[in-house]
Each structure stands twice: as structure tokens, then as C-alpha cells.
Motif scaffolding. Structure first.
Motif, PDB file in Angstrom:
ATOM      1  N   UNK A   1      -5.366   2.764  -6.432  1.00 11.86           N
ATOM      2  CA  UNK A   1      -5.003   3.668  -7.050  1.00 11.86           C
ATOM      3  C   UNK A   1      -6.262   4.425  -7.759  1.00 11.86           C
ATOM      4  N   UNK A   2      -7.348   3.768  -7.825  1.00 12.99           N
ATOM      5  CA  UNK A   2      -8.752   4.696  -8.247  1.00 12.99           C
ATOM      6  C   UNK A   2      -8.852   5.550  -7.104  1.00 12.99           C
ATOM      7  N   UNK A   3      -9.143   5.065  -6.081  1.00  8.68           N
ATOM      8  CA  UNK A   3      -9.637   5.952  -5.055  1.00  8.68           C
ATOM      9  C   UNK A   3      -8.875   7.223  -4.517  1.00  8.68           C
ATOM     10  N   UNK A   4      -7.289   6.805  -4.670  1.00  6.16           N
ATOM     11  CA  UNK A   4      -6.507   7.967  -4.490  1.00  6.16           C
ATOM     12  C   UNK A   4      -6.575   9.054  -5.449  1.00  6.16           C
TER      13      UNK A   4
ATOM     14  N   UNK B   1       0.877  -1.204  -0.048  1.00  4.67           N
ATOM     15  CA  UNK B   1       0.101  -0.170  -0.135  1.00  4.67           C
ATOM     16  C   UNK B   1       0.815   1.254  -0.032  1.00  4.67           C
ATOM     17  N   UNK B   2       1.902   1.219   0.875  1.00  2.72           N
ATOM     18  CA  UNK B   2       2.770   2.503   0.950  1.00  2.72           C
ATOM     19  C   UNK B   2       3.488   2.640  -0.508  1.00  2.72           C
ATOM     20  N   UNK B   3       3.761   1.467  -1.152  1.00  4.79           N
ATOM     21  CA  UNK B   3       4.506   1.787  -2.421  1.00  4.79           C
ATOM     22  C   UNK B   3       3.508   2.371  -3.405  1.00  4.79           C
ATOM     23  N   UNK B   4       2.475   1.885  -3.427  1.00  3.38           N
ATOM     24  CA  UNK B   4       1.375   2.290  -4.402  1.00  3.38           C
ATOM     25  C   UNK B   4       1.012   3.638  -4.085  1.00  3.38           C
ATOM     26  N   UNK B   5       0.870   4.250  -2.884  1.00  2.00           N
ATOM     27  CA  UNK B   5       0.626   5.637  -2.439  1.00  2.00           C
ATOM     28  C   UNK B   5       1.789   6.378  -2.841  1.00  2.00           C
TER      29      UNK B   5
ATOM     30  N   UNK C   1      -9.400   1.433   3.495  1.00  2.00           N
ATOM     31  CA  UNK C   1      -9.065   0.889   2.350  1.00  2.00           C
ATOM     32  C   UNK C   1      -8.362  -0.596   2.717  1.00  2.00           C
ATOM     33  N   UNK C   2      -8.622  -1.017   4.023  1.00  2.00           N
ATOM     34  CA  UNK C   2      -8.002  -2.460   4.473  1.00  2.00           C
ATOM     35  C   UNK C   2      -7.800  -3.526   3.421  1.00  2.00           C
TER      36      UNK C   2
ATOM     37  N   UNK D   1       2.360   8.310  -6.389  1.00  2.00           N
ATOM     38  CA  UNK D   1       1.661   9.315  -6.709  1.00  2.00           C
ATOM     39  C   UNK D   1       2.635  10.622  -6.045  1.00  2.00           C
ATOM     40  N   UNK D   2       3.213  11.236  -7.127  1.00  2.00           N
ATOM     41  CA  UNK D   2       4.394  12.180  -6.707  1.00  2.00           C
ATOM     42  C   UNK D   2       3.714  13.431  -6.224  1.00  2.00           C
ATOM     43  N   UNK D   3       2.423  13.481  -6.165  1.00  2.00           N
ATOM     44  CA  UNK D   3       1.644  14.935  -5.576  1.00  2.00           C
ATOM     45  C   UNK D   3       1.451  14.809  -4.312  1.00  2.00           C
ATOM     46  N   UNK D   4       1.597  13.287  -3.583  1.00  2.00           N
ATOM     47  CA  UNK D   4       1.589  13.113  -2.247  1.00  2.00           C
ATOM     48  C   UNK D   4       2.680  13.333  -1.327  1.00  2.00           C
ATOM     49  N   UNK D   5       2.587  13.896  -0.165  1.00  2.00           N
ATOM     50  CA  UNK D   5       4.035  14.020   0.743  1.00  2.00           C
ATOM     51  C   UNK D   5       3.484  13.067   2.006  1.00  2.00           C
ATOM     52  N   UNK D   6       4.499  12.478   2.328  1.00  3.23           N
ATOM     53  CA  UNK D   6       4.219  11.517   3.404  1.00  3.23           C
ATOM     54  C   UNK D   6       4.724  12.149   4.914  1.00  3.23           C
ATOM     55  N   UNK D   7       3.968  12.012   5.848  1.00  3.55           N
ATOM     56  CA  UNK D   7       4.007  12.369   7.149  1.00  3.55           C
ATOM     57  C   UNK D   7       3.974  11.509   8.172  1.00  3.55           C
TER      58      UNK D   7
END
Length: 152
Positions: free
Chosen positions: A82-85, A7-11, A73-74, A14-20
Motif C-alpha cells: 500500500x505504501x509503495x503504491x 496483491x490484486x485486491x490491494x492494488x 514487490x514479490x 486504489x480507485x485511481x488505477x486502471x487494470x489492463x
């Protein structure tokens, strides 16, 4: 079910997302270019695979979303995640004042209007709201099944 790492790899694709990082080894992913106060797209992604995606009031997800507009999203597979993101990012980057109107006509001459307004696709007969859909595709399918064609 996808693992936390999957899940982390898929998320993170998306380059427009920033992990915190947040408490209890959980992660949030923010969309900093959001047009709204809300910036968190993926919320509380946990090592056990649990997590949420913010979809607000998108009708497409109304049966899955809680009252805060979050979808668990469990049990999502790669395609669903991917679609929901993508939908969440579009939701947070879409100006809601865009109005699209189309006229549809039946063989008997009845005219309906398909209106995209405030993220929904609404069907009107005269000034009366008849149906509301979360996607244009669903609305067009309904109109087609009811014998309407788009007015040229």
C-alpha cells in the motif's frame, strides 16, 4: 508473501488505477491522471506473485529500485505494498518545480538550509550540498541528531 489474488485486491483498492491485462496472464495497473508520459504504476503482476511498482528516482527506494525505477514487490506485505503504491501515485502526480526552503540553526550559530527540490530533500551549507534524503522525515532526523533546530 501475499498471493496474486491478495496483491490484486490491494492494488484494486486504489480507485485511481486502471487494470489492463497483458500477455501470460499478467496485469498492468495504470494511473491515467499521471502528469508524465509514464502511466504504469504496477507492472507485470504475475500469478506467481511477482510484479513491479514504478518509483522512478524516489530516494526512499533507491536501494530497492532497478535502473528503470522499478521495485520488485514479490515479498512485500500488505502495508509495504500500500505504501509503495501511494508513493508511486504521488510521484506521478507531483509537480516537480515546487521549491520549499527551511533554515536550521545549530547552538553555535551555523545555519543550514533544508530544500525540497525535484522530489529530494537536500541540506545545504552556504551554497554547498551536504546531504540528500528521500523524505523530509529522514532529513529532519539527521538535522536533529546533529544538534540543529528549525529557525522560526
Amino acid at each position: 508473501m501475499l498471493t496474486f489474488e491478495q496483491k490484486q485486491a490491494i492494488i484494486e483498492s486504489f480507485p485511481e488505477l486502471t487494470k489492463k491485462e497483458i500477455s501470460l496472464k499478467r496485469l498492468n495497473y495504470h494511473f491515467e491522471d499521471s502528469l508524465y508520459e509514464k502511466t504504469i504504476v504496477v507492472e507485470k503482476l504475475h500469478p506467481n506473485g511477482n510484479g513491479f511498482v514504478y518509483v522512478g528516482d524516489l530516494l526512499k527506494y533507491e536501494k530497492l529500485a532497478n535502473d528503470k525505477g522499478l521495485v520488485n514487490i514479490r515479498d512485500f506485505d500488505e502495508t509495504q505494498l500500500k505504501e509503495i503504491i501511494r508513493d508511486a501515485i504521488e510521484y506521478l502526480s507531483e509537480e516537480v518545480d515546487v521549491l520549499i526552503e527551511e533554515e536550521w540553526i545549530s547552538k553555535s550559530g551555523t545555519v543550514l538550509k533544508l530544500v525540497h527540490d525535484q522530489r529530494n530533500w537536500d541540506i545545504y551549507y552556504q551554497n554547498n550540498l551536504e546531504e540528500t534524503f528521500g523524505t523530509r522525515e529522514a532529513a529532519v532526523e539527521y538535522l536533529t541528531e546533529e544538534g540543529f533546530t528549525q529557525k522560526k
